[in-house]
Scaffold this motif. Structure first.
Motif, mmCIF file in Angstrom:
data_model
loop_
_atom_site.group_PDB
_atom_site.id
_atom_site.type_symbol
_atom_site.label_atom_id
_atom_site.label_comp_id
_atom_site.label_asym_id
_atom_site.label_seq_id
_atom_site.Cartn_x
_atom_site.Cartn_y
_atom_site.Cartn_z
ATOM 1 N N GLU A 83 28.537 38.352 9.856
ATOM 2 C CA GLU A 83 29.995 38.238 9.797
ATOM 3 C C GLU A 83 30.642 38.467 11.156
ATOM 4 O OE1 GLU A 83 33.757 40.240 7.380
ATOM 5 O OE2 GLU A 83 31.696 40.802 6.923
ATOM 6 N N LEU A 84 30.046 39.335 11.988
ATOM 7 C CA LEU A 84 30.613 39.633 13.297
ATOM 8 C C LEU A 84 30.032 38.765 14.413
ATOM 9 C CD1 LEU A 84 30.626 43.548 13.135
ATOM 10 C CD2 LEU A 84 32.617 42.042 13.080
ATOM 11 N N LYS A 85 29.080 37.946 14.107
ATOM 12 C CA LYS A 85 28.336 37.225 15.138
ATOM 13 C C LYS A 85 29.228 36.429 16.081
ATOM 14 C CE LYS A 85 24.279 34.322 15.762
ATOM 15 N NZ LYS A 85 23.150 33.642 15.104
ATOM 16 N N PRO A 86 30.207 35.676 15.619
ATOM 17 C CA PRO A 86 31.018 34.915 16.587
ATOM 18 C C PRO A 86 32.125 35.736 17.240
ATOM 19 C CG PRO A 86 31.721 34.401 14.357
ATOM 20 C CD PRO A 86 30.560 35.332 14.217
ATOM 21 N N ARG A 87 32.260 37.045 16.852
ATOM 22 C CA ARG A 87 33.417 37.817 17.327
ATOM 23 C C ARG A 87 33.059 39.091 18.105
ATOM 24 N NH1 ARG A 87 36.369 40.119 13.515
ATOM 25 N NH2 ARG A 87 34.809 40.066 11.842
ATOM 26 N N VAL A 88 31.794 39.472 18.219
ATOM 27 C CA VAL A 88 31.407 40.736 18.827
ATOM 28 C C VAL A 88 30.508 40.498 20.043
ATOM 29 C CG1 VAL A 88 29.341 41.036 17.415
ATOM 30 C CG2 VAL A 88 30.548 43.065 18.290
ATOM 31 N N GLY A 89 30.569 41.429 21.001
ATOM 32 C CA GLY A 89 29.714 41.324 22.192
ATOM 33 C C GLY A 89 29.986 42.466 23.158
ATOM 34 N N PHE A 90 29.138 42.581 24.221
ATOM 35 C CA PHE A 90 29.328 43.603 25.249
ATOM 36 C C PHE A 90 30.469 43.177 26.176
ATOM 37 C CE2 PHE A 90 24.931 44.590 23.996
ATOM 38 C CZ PHE A 90 25.020 45.966 23.849
ATOM 39 N N LEU A 91 31.303 44.153 26.498
ATOM 40 C CA LEU A 91 32.488 43.854 27.314
ATOM 41 C C LEU A 91 32.113 43.658 28.787
ATOM 42 C CD1 LEU A 91 35.583 43.591 27.088
ATOM 43 C CD2 LEU A 91 35.736 46.038 27.636
ATOM 44 N N TYR A 92 31.086 44.371 29.274
ATOM 45 C CA TYR A 92 30.672 44.276 30.677
ATOM 46 C C TYR A 92 29.159 44.072 30.741
ATOM 47 C CZ TYR A 92 35.260 46.383 31.436
ATOM 48 O OH TYR A 92 36.604 46.641 31.436
ATOM 49 N N PRO A 93 28.640 43.641 31.899
ATOM 50 C CA PRO A 93 27.171 43.554 32.051
ATOM 51 C C PRO A 93 26.533 44.937 31.919
ATOM 52 C CG PRO A 93 28.271 42.280 33.759
ATOM 53 C CD PRO A 93 29.332 43.061 33.069
ATOM 54 N N ILE A 94 25.361 44.992 31.345
ATOM 55 C CA ILE A 94 24.689 46.266 31.077
ATOM 56 C C ILE A 94 24.311 46.984 32.374
ATOM 57 C CG2 ILE A 94 22.677 47.309 29.977
ATOM 58 C CD1 ILE A 94 24.757 46.287 28.036
ATOM 59 N N VAL A 95 24.059 46.264 33.436
ATOM 60 C CA VAL A 95 23.604 46.894 34.682
ATOM 61 C C VAL A 95 24.646 47.829 35.268
ATOM 62 C CG1 VAL A 95 22.012 45.008 35.240
ATOM 63 C CG2 VAL A 95 24.401 44.894 36.006
ATOM 64 N N THR A 96 25.882 47.716 34.816
ATOM 65 C CA THR A 96 26.940 48.602 35.310
ATOM 66 C C THR A 96 26.991 49.909 34.550
ATOM 67 O OG1 THR A 96 28.570 47.611 33.821
ATOM 68 C CG2 THR A 96 28.334 46.600 35.994
ATOM 69 N N HIS A 97 26.072 50.110 33.622
ATOM 70 C CA HIS A 97 26.011 51.288 32.747
ATOM 71 C C HIS A 97 27.193 51.355 31.758
ATOM 72 C CE1 HIS A 97 23.044 53.951 35.278
ATOM 73 N NE2 HIS A 97 22.709 52.674 35.265
ATOM 74 N N ASN A 98 27.990 50.286 31.696
ATOM 75 C CA ASN A 98 29.100 50.220 30.734
ATOM 76 C C ASN A 98 28.607 49.480 29.499
ATOM 77 O OD1 ASN A 98 31.544 49.716 29.316
ATOM 78 N ND2 ASN A 98 32.691 49.892 31.242
ATOM 79 N N ILE A 99 28.582 50.165 28.402
ATOM 80 C CA ILE A 99 28.069 49.573 27.155
ATOM 81 C C ILE A 99 29.195 49.422 26.127
ATOM 82 C CG2 ILE A 99 25.675 50.329 27.471
ATOM 83 C CD1 ILE A 99 26.337 52.800 25.785
ATOM 84 N N SER A 100 30.423 49.227 26.624
ATOM 85 C CA SER A 100 31.561 49.029 25.714
ATOM 86 C C SER A 100 31.403 47.721 24.930
ATOM 87 C CB SER A 100 32.864 49.009 26.513
ATOM 88 O OG SER A 100 33.058 50.224 27.197
ATOM 89 N N VAL A 101 31.968 47.709 23.714
ATOM 90 C CA VAL A 101 31.874 46.558 22.793
ATOM 91 C C VAL A 101 33.276 46.076 22.456
ATOM 92 C CG1 VAL A 101 31.195 45.847 20.468
ATOM 93 C CG2 VAL A 101 29.638 47.216 21.862
ATOM 94 N N PHE A 102 33.429 44.746 22.368
ATOM 95 C CA PHE A 102 34.694 44.153 21.921
ATOM 96 C C PHE A 102 34.494 43.458 20.568
ATOM 97 C CE2 PHE A 102 32.582 40.683 24.119
ATOM 98 C CZ PHE A 102 32.821 39.583 23.288
#
Length: 394
Positions: A83-102
């Protein structure tokens, strides 16, 4: 002994430099989003290791078992929730240590507890600081409410105005006010903010106007309005009488229209039936009978007529006699005087041989018709007494 101590300290320092404590941080423990807008779950981690990284986001709804929605492993991102597949993802590249989700176009059912877990190959996570938790609440603005009037708004009566919205999260509160130019606010107990009702008592004509209801919550607001018209009882009676009078007049017009149409239809049908009867049963008109005349004229006429029997002695082709040429008698043995020659005037003698009064001779007529011809022509047989040639009765 001192040499061993120094070696142990050097080994401990080496191990401390090579290992670093892994820790996950979250920007806030609660996130609110409005339905239809983007929701962001802020999170990041700290670690001195450059080894392989493994990140997992889990969602728990209403106390149910958590399930994976998003993972990162060996440089690949995978969405686990359909259900979330077309609407969810990581906000920034992982290499920046930012694992925020939108989460784009957030919905009310996206609300729940989101948990992020981070694992690094050579980091120490014995302190269990590699987990972060964020609660997401998706707010729903109120739908357009419906305003209703309950009761009869007559002078001196009581009415209730109601306002309800079919959806909203959190549940909306309601506020009634009278719209400009007569702006007015209402307070409890007349107004119930939770139920959306407004009670107006002892109505007067001045209380007529437009009343506005506003439904609102943290996500937004919506409103509706209703026009209140306070009327007197006399006005109500006049309106009812006018309505009844109009209905009665309309019923009368319809009734007489139907009667007129029925009358014209019957009249037309009757004329058509009469015309059909005349065409089918028509007979020849009767020949009128001779008009009555004075007795002397009748005697003079009948004294000169011959019986029907003499007509049979005429040759074929003789001219038809007039209607006074002969008269049918009961016994066909009497004959009239012989016909005079054409162009000869009648002979009048001043005195008869026997001393009687002179007699006027009738003009000579054509030969008598046969009885069958006279009957077809409409002649009527008449009984006359026998006469002498002098015209006197025998």
């Amino acid at each position: 002994m001192g040499a061993l101590s120094r070696a142990a300290l050097a080994l401990a320092a080496l191990l401390g430099l090579s290992s670093a404590a892994l820790e996950v941080h979250v920007g806030t423990g609660t996130v609110f989003s409005v339905e239809g807008q983007q929701a962001v779950l802020p999170a990041w981690y700290t670690s001195h290791s450059q080894k392989q990284l493994y990140v997992t986001w889990l969602l728990t709804k209403d106390g149910a078992q958590p399930f994976q929605i998003l993972t990162y492993m060996e440089g690949e991102v995978k969405v686990r929730e359909t259900e979330l597949k077309p609407r969810v993802g990581f906000l920034y590249p992982i290499v920046t240590h930012n694992i925020s989700v939108f989460i784009n176009a957030s919905r009310e059912r996206d609300s729940g507890q989101y948990t992020v877990m981070v694992d690094v190959a050579d980091d120490d996570n014995s302190a269990r600081k590699n987990v972060g938790v964020i609660n997401l609440t998706v707010l729903v603005p109120p739908a357009a409410p419906a305003c209703q009037l309950h009761g009869d708004p007559a002078v001196g009566a009581n009415v209730t105005l109601s306002c309800t919205s079919r959806k909203g999260k959190p549940s909306p509160t309601y506020e009634w006010q009278r719209a400009p130019p007569n702006l007015r606010f209402f307070f409890p107990p007349a107004q119930d903010h939770a139920r959306g009702t407004l009670k107006l008592t002892n109505l007067s004509l001045e209380m007529s106007g437009v009343y506005l209801c506003v439904a609102k919550n943290r996500a937004g607001s919506a409103n509706c309005s209703i026009a209140l018209e306070v009327h007197s009882t006399s006005t109500k009676a006049v309106i009812a009488g006018a309505v009844l009078g109009s209905l009665a007049a309309l019923a009368t017009v319809v009734f007489f229209t139907q009667r007129l149409i029925s009358y014209r239809r019957k009249k037309r049908d009757g004329q058509e039936e009469a015309a059909n009867e005349i065409k089918e049963d028509a007979v020849a008109p009767k020949t009128p009978s001779w008009p009555r005349r004075a007795a002397s004229d009748t005697i003079s006429k009948t004294s000169t007529l011959s019986s029907i029997g003499g007509t049979r002695d005429r040759p074929y082709g003789a001219p038809p006699p007039s209607d006074t040429a002969s008269v049918l008698t009961a016994a066909t043995s009497y004959r009239g005087p012989p016909p005079r020659p054409a162009g000869r005037a009648p002979n009048f003698s001043p005195q008869a041989s026997n001393g009687t009064a002179p007699r006027r001779e009738p003009p000579a007529g054509p030969a008598a018709l046969p009885p069958s011809s006279l009957a077809r022509a409409g002649a009527v047989p008449v009984m006359v007494p026998a006469q002498s040639r002098a015209g006197s009765l025998v």
